[in-house]
Structure formats: C-alpha cells, structure tokens
Write a protein that holds these residues in place. Structure first.
Motif, short mmCIF file in Angstrom:
data_model
loop_
_atom_site.label_atom_id
_atom_site.label_comp_id
_atom_site.label_asym_id
_atom_site.label_seq_id
_atom_site.Cartn_x
_atom_site.Cartn_y
_atom_site.Cartn_z
N ALA A 17 0.83 -1.21 0.00
CA ALA A 17 0.00 0.00 0.00
C ALA A 17 0.86 1.25 0.00
O ALA A 17 2.02 1.23 0.43
N ASP A 18 0.26 2.33 -0.47
CA ASP A 18 0.92 3.65 -0.45
C ASP A 18 0.22 4.51 0.59
O ASP A 18 -0.89 4.98 0.38
N SER A 19 0.87 4.67 1.73
CA SER A 19 0.35 5.56 2.77
C SER A 19 1.23 6.78 2.93
O SER A 19 1.17 7.48 3.94
N SER A 20 2.05 7.04 1.89
CA SER A 20 3.01 8.14 2.00
C SER A 20 2.34 9.48 2.21
O SER A 20 2.87 10.34 2.94
N ALA A 21 1.16 9.70 1.61
CA ALA A 21 0.47 10.98 1.80
C ALA A 21 0.11 11.18 3.26
O ALA A 21 0.27 12.27 3.82
N GLY A 22 -0.40 10.13 3.91
CA GLY A 22 -0.74 10.21 5.31
C GLY A 22 0.48 10.36 6.19
O GLY A 22 0.49 11.14 7.16
N VAL A 24 3.48 11.62 5.36
CA VAL A 24 4.05 12.96 5.18
C VAL A 24 3.21 13.99 5.92
O VAL A 24 3.75 14.88 6.59
N LYS A 25 1.90 13.87 5.83
CA LYS A 25 1.02 14.83 6.51
C LYS A 25 1.25 14.82 8.02
O LYS A 25 1.36 15.87 8.65
N CYS A 26 1.32 13.62 8.60
CA CYS A 26 1.50 13.51 10.05
C CYS A 26 2.87 14.01 10.48
O CYS A 26 2.99 14.72 11.50
N PHE A 27 3.91 13.66 9.73
CA PHE A 27 5.24 14.20 10.04
C PHE A 27 5.26 15.71 9.92
O PHE A 27 5.82 16.41 10.76
N ARG A 28 4.64 16.22 8.85
CA ARG A 28 4.66 17.66 8.61
C ARG A 28 3.98 18.41 9.75
O ARG A 28 4.43 19.48 10.16
N MET A 29 2.90 17.85 10.28
CA MET A 29 2.19 18.50 11.37
C MET A 29 3.06 18.59 12.63
O MET A 29 3.08 19.60 13.33
N VAL A 30 3.80 17.51 12.91
CA VAL A 30 4.71 17.53 14.06
C VAL A 30 5.87 18.48 13.81
O VAL A 30 6.22 19.31 14.67
N ILE A 31 6.46 18.40 12.63
CA ILE A 31 7.60 19.25 12.29
C ILE A 31 7.24 20.72 12.37
O ILE A 31 7.95 21.54 12.95
N ASP A 32 6.09 21.07 11.79
CA ASP A 32 5.67 22.47 11.77
C ASP A 32 5.35 22.97 13.17
O ASP A 32 5.61 24.14 13.51
N ALA A 79 -1.96 10.55 13.33
CA ALA A 79 -2.18 9.38 12.48
C ALA A 79 -3.55 8.75 12.73
O ALA A 79 -4.16 8.20 11.80
N ASN A 80 -4.04 8.87 13.95
CA ASN A 80 -5.37 8.33 14.25
C ASN A 80 -6.44 8.95 13.35
O ASN A 80 -7.44 8.31 13.02
N THR A 81 -6.20 10.19 12.95
CA THR A 81 -7.17 10.91 12.12
C THR A 81 -6.85 10.81 10.63
O THR A 81 -7.76 10.61 9.81
N TYR A 82 -5.58 10.91 10.28
CA TYR A 82 -5.22 11.13 8.88
C TYR A 82 -4.62 9.94 8.15
O TYR A 82 -4.54 9.96 6.92
N MET A 83 -4.19 8.88 8.87
CA MET A 83 -3.42 7.84 8.18
C MET A 83 -4.26 7.00 7.22
O MET A 83 -4.03 7.01 6.01
N THR A 112 6.92 -2.10 10.47
CA THR A 112 7.21 -1.23 11.61
C THR A 112 6.03 -0.31 11.92
O THR A 112 6.11 0.55 12.77
N LYS A 113 4.93 -0.51 11.21
CA LYS A 113 3.72 0.27 11.44
C LYS A 113 2.94 -0.32 12.62
O LYS A 113 3.12 -1.49 12.99
N ASN A 114 2.06 0.47 13.18
CA ASN A 114 1.16 0.01 14.25
C ASN A 114 0.23 -1.06 13.69
O ASN A 114 -0.48 -0.83 12.72
N LYS A 115 0.22 -2.25 14.31
CA LYS A 115 -0.62 -3.35 13.85
C LYS A 115 -2.09 -2.96 13.79
O LYS A 115 -2.81 -3.32 12.84
N ASN A 116 -2.57 -2.22 14.79
CA ASN A 116 -3.98 -1.83 14.82
C ASN A 116 -4.36 -0.99 13.61
O ASN A 116 -5.47 -1.11 13.08
N ARG A 117 -3.42 -0.17 13.15
CA ARG A 117 -3.70 0.67 11.99
C ARG A 117 -3.79 -0.17 10.71
O ARG A 117 -4.65 0.07 9.86
N ILE A 118 -2.92 -1.18 10.61
CA ILE A 118 -2.99 -2.09 9.47
C ILE A 118 -4.27 -2.91 9.53
O ILE A 118 -4.97 -3.07 8.52
#
Length: 217
Positions: A17-22, A24-32, A79-83, A112-118
């Motif tokens: 799967a491609d979850s890169s958009a999610g 990047v969004k979550c990292f960007r929110m923390v970084i910003d 990630a709970n909201t956007y992933m 290495t992802k959270n199992k619950n999210r998968i």
C-alpha cells in the motif's frame, strides 16, 4: 496455481500500500508545530520503513530517547485521524493476496507500522480475510532489520525458512530477510532503487506487486 513457497510475508508501506500521503502529513504537522526548518517531503518519504523514533532522530537530529518517544506520541495522535483515509492499496495488491489465498499459500504482514492501523485498513478494504497474520512494531522487542518479526510470522504460519519469501521495498526489508535466512523479493514502488536493492541477496526485483505472481510460479 502452484506456489514455490508455503508462506509469503510482506512489508506494508510502499509494498502492498501507499500511505506516504498520510505519513508525510503527520510528520509535517509535528515538524511544523516544533518550528523545524529545512525538512522537505522527500526527506520524510525516505524515512518510511524506519521506526518513528529513528525517523524523527534522522530528520531533527534529536537523540534523547524521551524526546523521541514524545514525538512518536504526537505523530500517533495525528495518524489516528489522517493515516488510513490517506492510504491506498497499490493496483494489483488485492489480486495478489486473493491469488495466494486461493492457492493455499499462507500470508503475513511484517511491518514497523502500528498493527492496529494495518488491521483497521484491512477491515475498511474488506481484505482482512486475505492476511493470516499481521505483526507490527508493538508485537516485537526489536524492530526490523532484526528478524524477530519474521521469526514470529514463520512460527505462527507453521513455515520453515526455506519455505518463506519476504517481499519489501527497502534496504531495511532486504536486511531483514537476510538476517532471518529467508528469500527476498524487492519491489521498487518505494523510494529505494533496484540497484540499491540488488546489493542484497534476492530472488527477484520487481517494479509492481502483481509481478510477484510470476516470481512465485
């Protein structure tokens, strides 16, 4: 269809799967929120497959474990909201999983992802019945490239090393297969090139996940 292997284990991000958009969004929110400068989206994408602590350390230069744990928690809240709303199967992934199921081949996801999210993603996409075991970051003491996750998958699936193929997109995945003593198939749907993957033992390097069925015949 007769398969060469009794079990096929997959990485998740950039492989099935491609979850890169999610991501990047979550990292960007923390970084910003911390005001860090000079970190672009491509740098973030290059960390996919690492633990969140290793990724944040690489991006920010922070080494203190407590700070990295706190950043992980911040990321997880976003990630709970956007992933999963920003995660999509690659074209062909569901067909590959279905073909493996119909052949009697066991399947697992070792990530290495959270199992619950998968698990939630598989439930949303109605594909949970196609995966026999999901192993995420919290199911192991040591993250990839340590082979613990693959060993756990093999134990659960009742498969010996010689009967297992691990499929992944990154050098970390290639190292994990090598450390576990199982065959590896690289897929170039992530940010790692075929030439980078080819530096490690491999049965094949493919461009799209649906090519895996040819490798397995």
């Amino acid at each position: 269809m007769t398969m060469k292997y009794k079990a096929v284990c997959f990485d998740f991000d950039y492989t099935l799967a491609d979850s890169s958009a999610g991501i990047v969004k979550c990292f960007r929110m923390v970084i910003d929120s911390h005001g860090w400068k000079g970190i672009d989206d491509e740098q973030i994408r290059r960390t996919i497959g690492m633990t969140l602590e290793d990724a944040f350390s690489l991006l920010s230069g922070i080494k203190e474990p407590d700070q990295l744990t706190a950043l992980h928690k911040e990321y997880s809240l976003h990630a709970n909201t956007y992933m999963n709303p920003n995660t999509r199967f690659y074209e062909g992934s569901q067909c590959v999983l279905q073909a493996l199921k119909e052949s009697g081949c066991k399947t697992a996801i070792v990530s290495t992802k959270n199992k619950n999210r998968i698990d939630d993603f598989l439930q949303i996409t109605k594909t949970n019945h196609l995966v026999d075991k999901v192993i995420g970051i919290y199911e192991v003491k040591e993250a990839k490239p340590d082979p613990e996750g693959l060993y756990l998958a093999m134990e659960t699936l009742g498969a010996d090393k010689k009967d297992v193929l691990y499929v992944g997109d990154s050098i970390i995945d290639a190292q994990t297969a090598m450390n576990a003593g199982v065959d590896f198939c690289g897929v170039t749907t992530g940010v790692t090139t075929a030439s980078e993957l080819a530096l490690y033992p491999h049965k094949a390097i493919i461009s799209h996940i649906e090519e895996l069925l040819t490798v397995l015949e």
